[in-house]
Design a protein around this motif. Structure first.
Motif, PDB file in Angstrom:
ATOM      1  N   UNK A   1      -1.531  10.488   0.055  1.00  0.00           N
ATOM      2  CA  UNK A   1      -0.957   9.258  -0.481  1.00  0.00           C
ATOM      3  C   UNK A   1      -0.298   9.605  -1.807  1.00  0.00           C
ATOM      4  N   UNK A   2       0.989   9.323  -1.927  1.00  0.00           N
ATOM      5  CA  UNK A   2       1.748   9.694  -3.126  1.00  0.00           C
ATOM      6  C   UNK A   2       2.489   8.478  -3.663  1.00  0.00           C
ATOM      7  N   UNK A   3       2.921   8.572  -4.930  1.00  0.00           N
ATOM      8  CA  UNK A   3       3.744   7.526  -5.518  1.00  0.00           C
ATOM      9  C   UNK A   3       5.144   7.570  -4.913  1.00  0.00           C
ATOM     10  N   UNK A   4       5.827   6.439  -4.971  1.00  0.00           N
ATOM     11  CA  UNK A   4       7.178   6.360  -4.441  1.00  0.00           C
ATOM     12  C   UNK A   4       8.095   7.377  -5.107  1.00  0.00           C
ATOM     13  N   UNK A   5       7.884   7.640  -6.375  1.00  0.00           N
ATOM     14  CA  UNK A   5       8.724   8.593  -7.099  1.00  0.00           C
ATOM     15  C   UNK A   5       8.521  10.027  -6.631  1.00  0.00           C
ATOM     16  N   UNK A   6       7.495  10.275  -5.838  1.00  0.00           N
ATOM     17  CA  UNK A   6       7.191  11.628  -5.369  1.00  0.00           C
ATOM     18  C   UNK A   6       7.746  11.885  -3.975  1.00  0.00           C
ATOM     19  N   UNK A   7       8.841  11.220  -3.626  1.00  0.00           N
ATOM     20  CA  UNK A   7       9.384  11.345  -2.281  1.00  0.00           C
ATOM     21  C   UNK A   7       9.764  12.783  -1.957  1.00  0.00           C
TER      22      UNK A   7
ATOM     23  N   UNK B   1       3.195   5.218  -1.783  1.00  0.00           N
ATOM     24  CA  UNK B   1       2.561   3.976  -2.213  1.00  0.00           C
ATOM     25  C   UNK B   1       3.171   3.502  -3.519  1.00  0.00           C
ATOM     26  N   UNK B   2       4.073   2.527  -3.490  1.00  0.00           N
ATOM     27  CA  UNK B   2       4.631   2.001  -4.738  1.00  0.00           C
ATOM     28  C   UNK B   2       3.519   1.474  -5.636  1.00  0.00           C
ATOM     29  N   UNK B   3       3.588   1.842  -6.903  1.00  0.00           N
ATOM     30  CA  UNK B   3       2.596   1.370  -7.861  1.00  0.00           C
ATOM     31  C   UNK B   3       1.312   2.159  -7.875  1.00  0.00           C
ATOM     32  N   UNK B   4       1.223   3.197  -7.069  1.00  0.00           N
ATOM     33  CA  UNK B   4       0.016   4.030  -7.068  1.00  0.00           C
ATOM     34  C   UNK B   4      -0.117   4.710  -8.409  1.00  0.00           C
TER      35      UNK B   4
ATOM     36  N   UNK C   1       0.799  -1.220   0.000  1.00  0.00           N
ATOM     37  CA  UNK C   1       0.000   0.000   0.000  1.00  0.00           C
ATOM     38  C   UNK C   1       0.826   1.261   0.000  1.00  0.00           C
ATOM     39  N   UNK C   2       1.605   1.453   1.032  1.00  0.00           N
ATOM     40  CA  UNK C   2       2.279   2.729   1.109  1.00  0.00           C
ATOM     41  C   UNK C   2       3.394   2.698   2.100  1.00  0.00           C
ATOM     42  N   UNK C   3       4.194   3.738   2.055  1.00  0.00           N
ATOM     43  CA  UNK C   3       5.250   3.863   3.027  1.00  0.00           C
ATOM     44  C   UNK C   3       5.188   5.224   3.676  1.00  0.00           C
ATOM     45  N   UNK C   4       5.688   5.301   4.885  1.00  0.00           N
ATOM     46  CA  UNK C   4       5.667   6.561   5.593  1.00  0.00           C
ATOM     47  C   UNK C   4       6.681   7.507   4.993  1.00  0.00           C
ATOM     48  N   UNK C   5       6.559   8.793   5.378  1.00  0.00           N
ATOM     49  CA  UNK C   5       7.425   9.811   4.814  1.00  0.00           C
ATOM     50  C   UNK C   5       8.881   9.591   5.172  1.00  0.00           C
ATOM     51  N   UNK C   6       9.164   9.002   6.322  1.00  0.00           N
ATOM     52  CA  UNK C   6      10.536   8.734   6.690  1.00  0.00           C
ATOM     53  C   UNK C   6      10.998   7.446   6.049  1.00  0.00           C
ATOM     54  N   UNK C   7      12.303   7.216   6.072  1.00  0.00           N
ATOM     55  CA  UNK C   7      12.836   6.017   5.456  1.00  0.00           C
ATOM     56  C   UNK C   7      12.873   4.855   6.427  1.00  0.00           C
TER      57      UNK C   7
ATOM     58  N   UNK D   1      13.826   2.231   3.512  1.00  0.00           N
ATOM     59  CA  UNK D   1      12.746   1.597   2.769  1.00  0.00           C
ATOM     60  C   UNK D   1      12.214   2.404   1.590  1.00  0.00           C
ATOM     61  N   UNK D   2      12.973   3.353   1.092  1.00  0.00           N
ATOM     62  CA  UNK D   2      12.548   4.048  -0.111  1.00  0.00           C
ATOM     63  C   UNK D   2      12.918   3.206  -1.327  1.00  0.00           C
TER      64      UNK D   2
END
Length: 367
Positions: free
Chosen positions: A340-346, A363-366, A78-84, A142-143
């Motif tokens: 909720x953003x894509x992983x590329x939008x870190x 969220x990878x794959x969002x 689903x997603x990852x938090x803003x921190x790594x 985890x990015x």
């Protein structure tokens, strides 16, 4: 980034502090590695390199980003938090030496990896281990779509806890630890919270749920102040009026009973010491960027104020307490998520955190 080596003193090298990991890399020196795949809907049979150590696991993660040292590969759904260092997901592979986790298990990640052998670790205070290594600081974070993590930091999630919620548990656990450090003494008490970030918001919510007489949140950001007001608490901007308002609310008691400093602002602590009553408690959660002078004679000796500090979560008591609250339905965390953003939008996610946002999930794959 590779696992950092400790200095000869056994303390973490200062040069390593504040470092973040490069995306897409797995720890090289971990012995029970795990990896996480963070792409939602990605088939589990897709090629994925095996864990690099004997006791590794891979997981398929579902909510946020976070990985840590020994044991799994996880695919994040689903997603990852803003921190790594905050994440949850589903295990896709385990190493030969891992016995407590299976492929398909859904896990959240603890971000601190204590040594497990020192006096603190052996006497129930592993959260203070001076050899602690931190996910995303001393080894890869985890990015990335998949990461390898130690099995010791994987916390199995109950069936009723979604992966996105699981990704919120690392930071929510800091708030639970703060309440624990205050001796759970918030029922019927006046409570101050400095900072309406995710940790401060959960502290305020827990204090309200536990029956605080009042909760006042101090926050300069108008957006976050408005978010705190939705919890039904009193809000104020920082300033000279905080102490006066605290004394008005508490009447003849002379101030709040307990204060939690969650903002990391060095200027907040002197105000909190002034705003609590004699024999009150100040719990410091945020790490100020510079030393903060406290008048020991006036505040601690004469007024009897008790300062307490926390670091991370109490292992593993805090996790057990937090999961119990979630399972009971008393505590909900999903309201913390504002984006909720894509992983590329870190980079965009990092910018949001300085403005109108609370928890931002990557969220990878969002699509």
């Amino acid at each position: 980034m590779p696992h950092r080596q400790r200095s000869g003193s056994g303390r973490l090298p200062t040069a390593a502090q504040g470092r973040t990991s490069r995306p897409g890399r797995c720890p090289r020196t971990l012995r029970a590695a795990a990896s996480l795949d963070l792409t939602p809907g990605r088939p589990d049979h897709q090629p994925n390199p095996p864990p690099t150590r004997d006791q590794g696991v891979r997981t398929h993660e579902g909510s946020r980003q976070s990985s840590r040292g020994q044991g799994c590969r996880v695919r994040r759904r689903c997603a990852r938090a803003e921190g790594s260092h905050e994440a949850a997901g589903t295990i896709v592979e385990v190493g030969a030496g891992v016995e407590n986790l299976r492929v398909g298990d859904r896990v959240a990640l603890e971000s601190h990896l204590p040594c497990g052998h020192c006096f603190a670790c052996r006497t129930g205070d592993a959260h203070t281990c001076e050899r602690t290594q931190i996910l995303g600081m001393h080894f890869d974070g985890v990015f990335a779509e998949r990461v390898a993590v130690p099995h010791r930091i994987c916390v199995p999630l109950p069936d009723g806890v979604p992966l996105e919620t699981g990704a919120l548990l690392e930071s929510a656990g800091v708030a639970v630890h703060a309440i624990q450090r205050a001796g759970y003494s918030v029922a019927g008490r006046g409570v101050l919270v400095s900072g309406a970030g995710p940790v401060g918001m959960v502290v305020a919510r827990l204090a309200s749920l536990m029956g605080a007489a009042y909760v006042m949140v101090i926050e300069p950001n108008p957006f976050r102040r408005a978010e705190a007001e939705r919890l039904g608490v009193i809000t104020m901007e920082p300033g000279d009026g905080v102490t006066q308002r605290s004394r008005e609310l508490s009447g003849h008691r002379g101030g709040a009973d307990v204060a939690f400093e969650c903002s990391e602002a060095a200027s907040a602590l002197p105000t909190l010491f002034d705003a609590v009553r004699r024999e009150g408690t100040v719990v410091t959660v945020g790490h100020p960027g510079r030393p903060v002078p406290i008048d020991v004679a006036a505040q601690i000796n004469k007024r009897g104020i008790t300062p307490r500090g926390i670091f991370g979560r109490r292992l593993w008591e805090t996790w057990e307490q937090t999961l119990l609250l979630l399972n009971s339905g008393r505590l909900d965390l999903d309201w913390l998520i504002t984006h909720r953003l894509q992983l590329s939008q870190v980079d965009e996610a990092m910018e949001l955190l300085t403005g109108d946002a609370c928890k931002v999930l990557l969220v990878p794959g969002l699509g």
